[in-house]
Design an enzyme around this catalytic site. Structure first.
Site, PDB file in Angstrom:
ATOM      1  N   GLU A 149      12.326 -54.722  20.454  1.00  0.00           N
ATOM      2  CA  GLU A 149      11.374 -55.698  19.935  1.00  0.00           C
ATOM      3  C   GLU A 149      10.508 -55.045  18.864  1.00  0.00           C
ATOM      4  O   GLU A 149      10.064 -53.909  19.030  1.00  0.00           O
ATOM      5  CB  GLU A 149      10.429 -56.213  21.033  1.00  0.00           C
TER       6      GLU A 149
ATOM      7  N   GLU B 193      10.216 -54.674  30.297  1.00  0.00           N
ATOM      8  CA  GLU B 193       8.858 -54.123  30.321  1.00  0.00           C
ATOM      9  C   GLU B 193       8.229 -53.936  31.700  1.00  0.00           C
ATOM     10  O   GLU B 193       7.135 -54.448  31.971  1.00  0.00           O
ATOM     11  CB  GLU B 193       7.940 -54.974  29.438  1.00  0.00           C
TER      12      GLU B 193
END
Length: 288
Positions: free
Chosen positions: A168, A63
């Site tokens: 995710e 991320e």
């Protein structure tokens, strides 16, 4: 690699909250170099014979916030890291490498992985609870959203970018989970989040974080909704190369909407993910 020197997104799960010091600021480039050294050392370790079947995928960097770091810098670092890892491993060897989308639309990566890239996957993390509009959706619309929006995006990215994976997802439909947005920062759901652009009032008249994570009081009807939401996400995300649920368990089940083990035990995860009862509706073909 979940935490990069300097922090790649400024969030607490990157090692520290606040400023982004990866590819940013006076130490940005040196922190990026250190991150590359760490990643290649991890690759070197996991390429040993005893680990090759244990670690078939390696997420090079979790991320990086491309809304805070110039996208061109992140993409350049991706290319540099790929070249360094491929030089270390040689062609056709080692774990497949996943590269996160940096929170940019999947179609913005069209053409990025050219023919010179091998064994790479574009990784995206799909949650609706960090978006003011999506977190306020009625639950029946939330359970369908992955089918009506994200499935198409993933399928198109698989064609125009390359293998695409949801690294995710969870069954959270609110952002009330403990420390989810940071320690003591509150939540969008009930209007308490101390963050620029966050709602200053609850996102719906009855939206409150009180009791939403007391899984001992989840009703059969609510568990059925969570099961439906989970299975429809799984179905939608298989438009790409697959998915990972985040996460396997939380300490003392403190965050039940992020706790796969609890969901499996309590019946709001499928006992066998290959035998699901809920799926996205088939896409209707338009008559020509």
């Amino acid at each position: 690699l979940h935490t990069a020197p300097g922090s790649q997104n400024g969030w607490n799960h990157s090692g520290k909250s606040g400023m982004v010091g990866f590819l940013n600021g006076t130490e940005g480039e040196s922190n990026a170099d250190r991150t590359l050294q760490i990643a290649t050392e991890m690759i070197r370790f996991f390429d040993k014979p005893e680990w090759t079947n244990v670690v078939p995928l390696f997420g090079v960097l979790n991320e990086p916030a491309m809304m805070k770091i110039p996208a061109v810098k992140v993409k350049s670092w991706y290319q540099t890291s790929y070249n360094a890892i491929r030089k270390l491993l040689g062609p056709g060897r080692g774990p497949r490498l996943t590269y996160h989308d940096g929170f940019f639309p999947l179609n913005s990566w069209n053409g990025f992985f050219g023919k010179q890239y091998e064994r790479v996957i574009l990784e995206t993390h799909l949650y609706m609870i960090f978006n003011n509009g999506l977190v306020s959706m009625p639950k029946n619309q939330q359970s369908e959203f992955p089918c009506t929006a994200w499935k198409k995006d993933i399928g198109e990215a698989s064609i125009h970018v390359g293998p695409t994976m949801v690294g995710e997802f969870s069954v959270a439909t609110n952002d009330c989970a403990k420390y989810l947005n940071g320690v003591g920062l509150g939540a969008r759901f009930d209007g308490t989040l101390e963050q620029e652009g966050a709602p200053t009032a609850p996102v719906c008249p009855t939206c409150s974080c009180v009791g939403v994570d007391d899984w001992t009081k989840f009703t059969p009807e609510y568990k059925e909704f969570l099961l439906q939401f989970m299975e429809k996400q799984m179905d939608a995300y298989e438009a790409g190369v697959g998915w990972f649920y985040w996460t396997y368990k939380t300490e003392d089940h403190v965050n039940p909407h992020w706790d796969y083990l609890l969901a499996w035990e309590q019946g709001f995860a499928p006992k066998n993910v290959n035998l699901r009862t809920n799926s996205c509706a088939p896409i209707k073909k338009q008559l020509q």
